[in-house]
Design an enzyme around this catalytic site. Structure first.
Site, PDB file in Angstrom:
ATOM      1  N   GLY A  75       0.807  -1.206   0.000  1.00 23.97           N
ATOM      2  CA  GLY A  75       0.000   0.000   0.000  1.00 23.97           C
ATOM      3  C   GLY A  75       0.842   1.259   0.000  1.00 23.97           C
ATOM      4  O   GLY A  75       0.326   2.355   0.132  1.00 23.97           O
ATOM      5  N   PHE A  89       2.587   2.825  -2.341  1.00 27.11           N
ATOM      6  CA  PHE A  89       2.385   3.774  -3.427  1.00 27.11           C
ATOM      7  C   PHE A  89       1.113   3.522  -4.210  1.00 27.11           C
ATOM      8  O   PHE A  89       0.871   4.158  -5.231  1.00 27.11           O
ATOM      9  CB  PHE A  89       3.588   3.775  -4.385  1.00 27.11           C
ATOM     10  CG  PHE A  89       3.838   2.454  -5.069  1.00 27.11           C
ATOM     11  CD1 PHE A  89       3.213   2.142  -6.262  1.00 27.11           C
ATOM     12  CD2 PHE A  89       4.714   1.523  -4.522  1.00 27.11           C
ATOM     13  CE1 PHE A  89       3.446   0.934  -6.900  1.00 27.11           C
ATOM     14  CE2 PHE A  89       4.958   0.313  -5.158  1.00 27.11           C
ATOM     15  CZ  PHE A  89       4.316   0.020  -6.345  1.00 27.11           C
ATOM     16  N   GLY A  90       0.263   2.621  -3.733  1.00 32.13           N
ATOM     17  CA  GLY A  90      -0.952   2.359  -4.491  1.00 32.13           C
ATOM     18  C   GLY A  90      -2.084   1.812  -3.654  1.00 32.13           C
ATOM     19  O   GLY A  90      -1.879   1.296  -2.561  1.00 32.13           O
ATOM     20  N   ARG A  91      -3.277   1.965  -4.182  1.00 31.67           N
ATOM     21  CA  ARG A  91      -4.485   1.407  -3.585  1.00 31.67           C
ATOM     22  C   ARG A  91      -5.366   0.895  -4.714  1.00 31.67           C
ATOM     23  O   ARG A  91      -5.308   1.371  -5.839  1.00 31.67           O
ATOM     24  CB  ARG A  91      -5.260   2.485  -2.820  1.00 31.67           C
ATOM     25  CG  ARG A  91      -4.767   2.727  -1.387  1.00 31.67           C
ATOM     26  CD  ARG A  91      -5.140   1.566  -0.476  1.00 31.67           C
ATOM     27  NE  ARG A  91      -4.874   1.865   0.917  1.00 31.67           N
ATOM     28  CZ  ARG A  91      -3.731   1.647   1.527  1.00 31.67           C
ATOM     29  NH1 ARG A  91      -2.718   1.149   0.845  1.00 31.67           N
ATOM     30  NH2 ARG A  91      -3.571   1.912   2.808  1.00 31.67           N
ATOM     31  N   VAL A  92      -6.204  -0.082  -4.383  1.00 34.63           N
ATOM     32  CA  VAL A  92      -7.212  -0.528  -5.324  1.00 34.63           C
ATOM     33  C   VAL A  92      -8.561  -0.116  -4.750  1.00 34.63           C
ATOM     34  O   VAL A  92      -8.883  -0.436  -3.610  1.00 34.63           O
ATOM     35  CB  VAL A  92      -7.166  -2.052  -5.543  1.00 34.63           C
ATOM     36  CG1 VAL A  92      -8.331  -2.495  -6.415  1.00 34.63           C
ATOM     37  CG2 VAL A  92      -5.849  -2.439  -6.197  1.00 34.63           C
ATOM     38  N   THR A 111       8.827 -13.720  -5.556  1.00 35.10           N
ATOM     39  CA  THR A 111       8.656 -14.071  -4.148  1.00 35.10           C
ATOM     40  C   THR A 111       9.646 -15.173  -3.803  1.00 35.10           C
ATOM     41  O   THR A 111       9.732 -16.172  -4.523  1.00 35.10           O
ATOM     42  CB  THR A 111       7.213 -14.558  -3.906  1.00 35.10           C
ATOM     43  OG1 THR A 111       6.309 -13.501  -4.270  1.00 35.10           O
ATOM     44  CG2 THR A 111       7.001 -14.930  -2.447  1.00 35.10           C
ATOM     45  N   LYS A 143      -7.104   0.733  -9.877  1.00 34.46           N
ATOM     46  CA  LYS A 143      -5.780   0.748  -9.244  1.00 34.46           C
ATOM     47  C   LYS A 143      -5.216   2.156  -9.356  1.00 34.46           C
ATOM     48  O   LYS A 143      -5.079   2.707 -10.458  1.00 34.46           O
ATOM     49  CB  LYS A 143      -4.856  -0.257  -9.925  1.00 34.46           C
ATOM     50  CG  LYS A 143      -3.483  -0.356  -9.283  1.00 34.46           C
ATOM     51  CD  LYS A 143      -2.587  -1.384  -9.971  1.00 34.46           C
ATOM     52  CE  LYS A 143      -3.013  -2.798  -9.685  1.00 34.46           C
ATOM     53  NZ  LYS A 143      -2.006  -3.788 -10.151  1.00 34.46           N
ATOM     54  N   ASN A 165      -1.696 -14.108  -5.599  1.00 41.18           N
ATOM     55  CA  ASN A 165      -1.961 -13.439  -6.869  1.00 41.18           C
ATOM     56  C   ASN A 165      -2.991 -14.177  -7.722  1.00 41.18           C
ATOM     57  O   ASN A 165      -3.117 -13.916  -8.919  1.00 41.18           O
ATOM     58  CB  ASN A 165      -0.668 -13.267  -7.673  1.00 41.18           C
ATOM     59  CG  ASN A 165       0.206 -12.162  -7.106  1.00 41.18           C
ATOM     60  OD1 ASN A 165      -0.255 -11.328  -6.330  1.00 41.18           O
ATOM     61  ND2 ASN A 165       1.470 -12.155  -7.489  1.00 41.18           N
ATOM     62  N   ASP A 170       5.510 -14.052 -11.078  1.00 45.00           N
ATOM     63  CA  ASP A 170       5.063 -13.863  -9.692  1.00 45.00           C
ATOM     64  C   ASP A 170       3.885 -14.772  -9.349  1.00 45.00           C
ATOM     65  O   ASP A 170       2.951 -14.358  -8.658  1.00 45.00           O
ATOM     66  CB  ASP A 170       4.689 -12.399  -9.451  1.00 45.00           C
ATOM     67  CG  ASP A 170       4.785 -12.020  -7.971  1.00 45.00           C
ATOM     68  OD1 ASP A 170       5.425 -12.780  -7.203  1.00 45.00           O
ATOM     69  OD2 ASP A 170       4.232 -10.972  -7.582  1.00 45.00           O
ATOM     70  N   LYS A 220       1.817 -17.193  -7.360  1.00 44.27           N
ATOM     71  CA  LYS A 220       1.678 -17.593  -5.956  1.00 44.27           C
ATOM     72  C   LYS A 220       0.208 -17.472  -5.583  1.00 44.27           C
ATOM     73  O   LYS A 220      -0.564 -16.776  -6.272  1.00 44.27           O
ATOM     74  CB  LYS A 220       2.540 -16.711  -5.048  1.00 44.27           C
ATOM     75  CG  LYS A 220       2.243 -15.212  -5.140  1.00 44.27           C
ATOM     76  CD  LYS A 220       3.189 -14.422  -4.245  1.00 44.27           C
ATOM     77  CE  LYS A 220       2.933 -12.917  -4.373  1.00 44.27           C
ATOM     78  NZ  LYS A 220       3.866 -12.145  -3.510  1.00 44.27           N
ATOM     79  N   ASP A 238      -2.051  -8.934 -10.649  1.00 48.22           N
ATOM     80  CA  ASP A 238      -0.765  -8.299 -10.342  1.00 48.22           C
ATOM     81  C   ASP A 238       0.324  -8.674 -11.345  1.00 48.22           C
ATOM     82  O   ASP A 238       1.101  -9.618 -11.136  1.00 48.22           O
ATOM     83  CB  ASP A 238      -0.308  -8.637  -8.927  1.00 48.22           C
ATOM     84  CG  ASP A 238       0.796  -7.681  -8.458  1.00 48.22           C
ATOM     85  OD1 ASP A 238       1.358  -6.955  -9.314  1.00 48.22           O
ATOM     86  OD2 ASP A 238       1.098  -7.664  -7.261  1.00 48.22           O
TER      87      ASP A 238
END
Length: 331
Positions: A32, A34-37, A180, A51, A150, A145, A147, A163
């Site tokens: 969180g 630098f970003g939010r959804v 990861t 986003k 995601n 990525d 996992k 993502d």
């Protein structure tokens, strides 16, 4: 579309009225910073995930290339098992990407609540992931990525990969260290240069984690995890399906040139493995397989399958400088 246009205009004017139209602030992949959804409504029953990323923080955290790659890739693709992007925009403060809203929540949450999945459920999710990765690889995109965090479930229970911050177009090899720790392929750790084969390694890790409840390479710190990955020793629980074990072994091959999925026949070698015996691959992307879990979703804008997060002071983010904005001239 008019209601969403109003929401978007409000966002672009400093997010002054967003709280009146946004239903929930969702964490963005655990970052969180630098970003939010934000959940927004396009029509009475049409919800989307917006986003919102602070330009100054994207630059500060050296995520410029990753964010630009994500936007460019999502603009070029569309697949039933990928969270597709509708459009993107920017102003002097934020970058915006409007995405599908997937209300079922993360596969990670279901896996943790159940402890582990049975062979049938794991096979279902793996089948949909194979189709999505095959689609990306045919277009020279490496996801990097994979996992449970995601992987989202839609209202019917089908998977949606989300993502794409680490995704990249790779024609030969790339050397960026990202991903990861538990899911990193050996060639990434050793900085040997990597390609789409890393996604098939991650698939092997994911199938193991779905069947067992934890990843095959685990330690208290990243360095310890890397040591175990490079050693390549896996402790196999007695309950694991032997056919699934055979597939996992062929995916967790240190030599990428011998790794299933990265040889002459590509993803077809994985599809033909006996663990997928009985899977009609033509029906998978048509979403005709029966999902093992159907999320509890009361309506299309239901947010109960996600955790809510405090907004913080992200709305007070200062505008980017002209030189900083130039980095996103083509966004």
């Amino acid at each position: 579309m008019m209601e969403l246009r109003c929401v978007f205009d409000n966002v672009c004017q400093g997010l002054q009225k967003l709280s009146n139209t946004a239903t929930l602030f969702l964490d963005w992949s655990g970052t969180g910073t630098f970003g939010r959804v934000v959940l927004v409504r396009e029509a009475p029953k049409e919800y989307r995930a917006l986003k919102v990323m602070a330009i100054t923080q994207v630059i500060k955290l050296k995520q410029v290339e990753h964010i630009k790659n994500e936007k460019e890739i999502l603009a070029d693709i569309s697949h039933p098992f990928i969270v597709n992007m509708t459009w993107s925009h920017k102003d002097n403060t934020f970058l915006y990407m409007l995405m599908e809203y997937v209300p079922g929540g993360e596969l990670f949450s279901y896996l943790r609540n159940m402890g582990r999945f049975n062979n049938s459920a794991s096979n279902f999710y793996a089948s949909e992931i194979v189709c999505a990765l095959d689609y990306l690889h045919l277009r020279n995109y490496v996801y990097r990525d994979l996992k449970p965090e995601n992987l989202l479930l839609d209202r019917e229970g089908h998977l949606k990969i989300t993502d794409f911050g680490f995704a990249k177009k790779v024609l030969d090899r790339t050397w960026t260290l990202c991903g990861t720790p538990e899911y990193l392929a050996p060639e990434i750790i050793l900085s040997k240069g990597h390609n789409k084969a890393v996604d098939w390694w991650s698939l092997g890790v994911l199938i193991f984690e779905m069947l067992v409840g934890y990843p095959p390479f685990y330690a208290d710190n990243p360095f310890g995890i890397y040591e175990k990955i490079l050693a390549g020793k896996v402790e196999w629980p007695k309950h694991i399906d032997l056919v699934a074990k055979d597939l996992i072994k062929k995916l967790l091959v240190q030599d990428r040139t011998r790794r299933l999925g990265n040889m002459k026949n590509g993803a077809e070698d994985i599809k033909r493995h006996k663990w997928f015996k009985g899977v009609d691959w033509d029906t998978v992307p048509a979403r005709k397989l029966q999902p093992p879990i159907v999320p509890k979703v009361l309506h299309d804008g239901d947010t109960s399958n996600f955790e809510s997060y405090e907004e913080g002071d992200w709305r007070k983010t200062p505008p980017a400088a002209p030189k900083e904005l130039e980095m996103f001239a083509d966004f």
